[in-house]
Every structure is written in structure tokens, then in C-alpha cells.
Design a protein around this motif. Structure first.
Motif, PDB file in Angstrom:
ATOM      1  N   ASP A  32      34.996  12.598  70.967  1.00 49.15           N
ATOM      2  CA  ASP A  32      34.874  13.929  70.371  1.00 49.15           C
ATOM      3  C   ASP A  32      35.965  14.264  69.349  1.00 49.15           C
ATOM      4  N   THR A  33      36.783  13.291  68.997  1.00 51.26           N
ATOM      5  CA  THR A  33      37.834  13.532  68.013  1.00 51.26           C
ATOM      6  C   THR A  33      37.904  12.351  67.063  1.00 51.26           C
ATOM      7  N   PRO A  34      37.971  12.583  65.775  1.00 49.08           N
ATOM      8  CA  PRO A  34      37.974  13.867  65.103  1.00 49.08           C
ATOM      9  C   PRO A  34      36.580  14.494  65.091  1.00 49.08           C
ATOM     10  N   SER A  35      36.547  15.775  64.789  1.00 47.65           N
ATOM     11  CA  SER A  35      35.270  16.488  64.754  1.00 47.65           C
ATOM     12  C   SER A  35      35.247  17.451  63.582  1.00 47.65           C
ATOM     13  N   ILE A  36      34.044  17.934  63.286  1.00 48.76           N
ATOM     14  CA  ILE A  36      33.871  18.973  62.277  1.00 48.76           C
ATOM     15  C   ILE A  36      33.092  20.098  62.923  1.00 48.76           C
ATOM     16  N   SER A  37      33.606  21.302  62.771  1.00 49.00           N
ATOM     17  CA  SER A  37      32.987  22.480  63.363  1.00 49.00           C
ATOM     18  C   SER A  37      32.323  23.297  62.262  1.00 49.00           C
ATOM     19  N   LEU A  38      31.039  23.547  62.423  1.00 46.61           N
ATOM     20  CA  LEU A  38      30.284  24.379  61.499  1.00 46.61           C
ATOM     21  C   LEU A  38      30.102  25.733  62.170  1.00 46.61           C
ATOM     22  N   GLU A  39      30.496  26.787  61.484  1.00 49.20           N
ATOM     23  CA  GLU A  39      30.399  28.133  62.056  1.00 49.20           C
ATOM     24  C   GLU A  39      29.821  29.099  61.038  1.00 49.20           C
ATOM     25  N   THR A  40      29.182  30.156  61.528  1.00 55.96           N
ATOM     26  CA  THR A  40      28.715  31.218  60.661  1.00 55.96           C
ATOM     27  C   THR A  40      29.931  31.949  60.097  1.00 55.96           C
ATOM     28  N   ALA A  41      29.973  32.101  58.782  1.00 50.77           N
ATOM     29  CA  ALA A  41      31.083  32.820  58.157  1.00 50.77           C
ATOM     30  C   ALA A  41      31.002  34.305  58.528  1.00 50.77           C
ATOM     31  N   PRO A  42      32.133  34.916  58.877  1.00 46.67           N
ATOM     32  CA  PRO A  42      32.118  36.339  59.229  1.00 46.67           C
ATOM     33  C   PRO A  42      31.666  37.236  58.073  1.00 46.67           C
ATOM     34  N   SER A  43      31.942  36.798  56.834  1.00 48.28           N
ATOM     35  CA  SER A  43      31.518  37.554  55.650  1.00 48.28           C
ATOM     36  C   SER A  43      31.358  36.581  54.489  1.00 48.28           C
ATOM     37  N   GLU A  44      30.762  37.034  53.418  1.00 46.00           N
ATOM     38  CA  GLU A  44      30.567  36.193  52.233  1.00 46.00           C
ATOM     39  C   GLU A  44      31.913  35.699  51.694  1.00 46.00           C
ATOM     40  N   ALA A  45      32.925  36.506  51.795  1.00 45.03           N
ATOM     41  CA  ALA A  45      34.259  36.122  51.311  1.00 45.03           C
ATOM     42  C   ALA A  45      34.862  34.982  52.128  1.00 45.03           C
ATOM     43  N   ASP A  46      34.373  34.770  53.342  1.00 45.85           N
ATOM     44  CA  ASP A  46      34.913  33.736  54.226  1.00 45.85           C
ATOM     45  C   ASP A  46      34.170  32.399  54.154  1.00 45.85           C
ATOM     46  N   VAL A  47      33.111  32.308  53.348  1.00 42.35           N
ATOM     47  CA  VAL A  47      32.334  31.072  53.252  1.00 42.35           C
ATOM     48  C   VAL A  47      33.215  29.961  52.673  1.00 42.35           C
ATOM     49  N   THR A  48      33.186  28.800  53.308  1.00 42.67           N
ATOM     50  CA  THR A  48      33.945  27.643  52.812  1.00 42.67           C
ATOM     51  C   THR A  48      33.260  27.119  51.556  1.00 42.67           C
ATOM     52  N   ARG A  49      34.030  27.036  50.478  1.00 41.75           N
ATOM     53  CA  ARG A  49      33.522  26.502  49.207  1.00 41.75           C
ATOM     54  C   ARG A  49      34.610  25.616  48.593  1.00 41.75           C
ATOM     55  N   GLY A  50      34.183  24.594  47.889  1.00 45.06           N
ATOM     56  CA  GLY A  50      35.124  23.733  47.194  1.00 45.06           C
ATOM     57  C   GLY A  50      35.743  22.642  48.050  1.00 45.06           C
ATOM     58  N   LEU A  51      35.278  22.499  49.271  1.00 46.66           N
ATOM     59  CA  LEU A  51      35.789  21.475  50.169  1.00 46.66           C
ATOM     60  C   LEU A  51      35.204  20.111  49.803  1.00 46.66           C
ATOM     61  N   HIS A  52      36.006  19.073  49.900  1.00 46.43           N
ATOM     62  CA  HIS A  52      35.519  17.704  49.770  1.00 46.43           C
ATOM     63  C   HIS A  52      35.924  16.980  51.042  1.00 46.43           C
ATOM     64  N   VAL A  53      34.936  16.540  51.799  1.00 48.71           N
ATOM     65  CA  VAL A  53      35.205  15.791  53.025  1.00 48.71           C
ATOM     66  C   VAL A  53      34.364  14.524  53.005  1.00 48.71           C
ATOM     67  N   ALA A  54      34.987  13.407  53.418  1.00 51.50           N
ATOM     68  CA  ALA A  54      34.311  12.113  53.404  1.00 51.50           C
ATOM     69  C   ALA A  54      34.193  11.575  54.820  1.00 51.50           C
ATOM     70  N   PHE A  55      33.027  11.039  55.137  1.00 49.90           N
ATOM     71  CA  PHE A  55      32.742  10.455  56.443  1.00 49.90           C
ATOM     72  C   PHE A  55      32.594   8.951  56.289  1.00 49.90           C
ATOM     73  N   GLU A  56      33.235   8.209  57.173  1.00 51.60           N
ATOM     74  CA  GLU A  56      33.159   6.759  57.134  1.00 51.60           C
ATOM     75  C   GLU A  56      31.811   6.286  57.667  1.00 51.60           C
TER      76      GLU A  56
END
Length: 133
Positions: free
Chosen positions: A52-76
Motif C-alpha cells: 500500500d505504499t507508495p500510494s495516490i489519494s484521489l479526493e473531491t476538492a472542497p472548492s474549485e479553488a482547491d482543485v489540483t492542477r498542473g501536477l505531473h506524476v509518473a507511474f512506473e
């Protein structure tokens, strides 16, 4: 023997549309043997089938201002076929192709890049050290 330490333990992504993002991540990561290990109506925690590690957690953003944008993540990925399957699954599940699967000589990696529903850059890659620069 002590358990190896990971560089990153987990990463959180806050989605603007949880349903669309969950569909995307479940499909795209599923072909890499990464699946939801914990789930509620507003959280999906993804990890490899055997740990269970490492992990990625997907969650509902509390508001539009909190939405994750611009992230770059790579999975092997284990191999090129898995990178190809990632790209296909991610696009079919609502992602947008940034770069189709190909060999990137500057990184000695075969990789594909797809935007998630919030325009984060999600990558799958397999390093190929035996390839020339």
C-alpha cells in the motif's frame, strides 16, 4: 531485514469532478496493477496489489479553488506493452493524450503522457537503461 523506505509515501490529488477522475485513474492505473485499496463516495486511495505504499489519494476538492492542477506524476510500468495499455485506457476513460507512447532517448525511457480530467500530466514509463542516449 528492515523494510525498504520509499522516497514518497503518498500523494494527494483533489478532483473537480470526482466521478470523472475516479473513472480515469481506475482505468489508467488498473493496467499498471495499481487499484483502489480504499474507497468512499469522495475518496479513492490507489496502491499496488501487493503493497500500500507508495500510494495516490484521489479526493473531491472542497472548492474549485482547491482543485489540483498542473501536477505531473509518473507511474512506473513493467514494460512497453503496459505503457501502451495505460495510454489506451487513460484516453478511453476520458483523458486527453499529451504524448503517445514512444521512446524518449534523453530519459532512456519508453513513456506516454495523458491529461487527467483536471489537466494534470499523468505519465507511465519504463526505464530502458540499455538504450543509447
Amino acid at each position: 531485514m528492515p523494510r525498504p523506505r520509499h522516497f514518497v509515501h503518498h500523494l494527494g490529488v483533489f478532483a473537480g469532478d470526482f466521478t470523472a477522475s475516479e473513472r480515469f485513474y481506475t482505468a489508467a492505473l488498473g493496467v499498471l496493477d495499481i487499484e483502489p485499496g480504499y474507497r468512499t463516495d469522495s475518496i479513492a486511495e490507489y496502491w499496488a496489489r501487493d503493497h500500500d505504499t507508495p500510494s495516490i489519494s484521489l479526493e473531491t476538492a472542497p472548492s474549485e479553488a482547491d482543485v489540483t492542477r498542473g501536477l505531473h506524476v509518473a507511474f512506473e510500468a513493467p514494460d512497453r506493452a503496459a505503457v501502451d495499455a495505460f495510454h489506451e485506457a487513460a484516453v478511453t476513460a476520458g483523458g486527453t493524450s499529451r504524448h503517445r507512447p514512444r521512446f524518449w532517448p534523453e530519459y532512456k525511457a519508453y513513456a506516454a503522457f495523458v491529461s487527467d480530467p483536471d489537466d494534470n500530466n499523468i505519465e507511465a514509463l519504463v526505464k530502458e537503461a540499455n538504450q543509447p542516449l
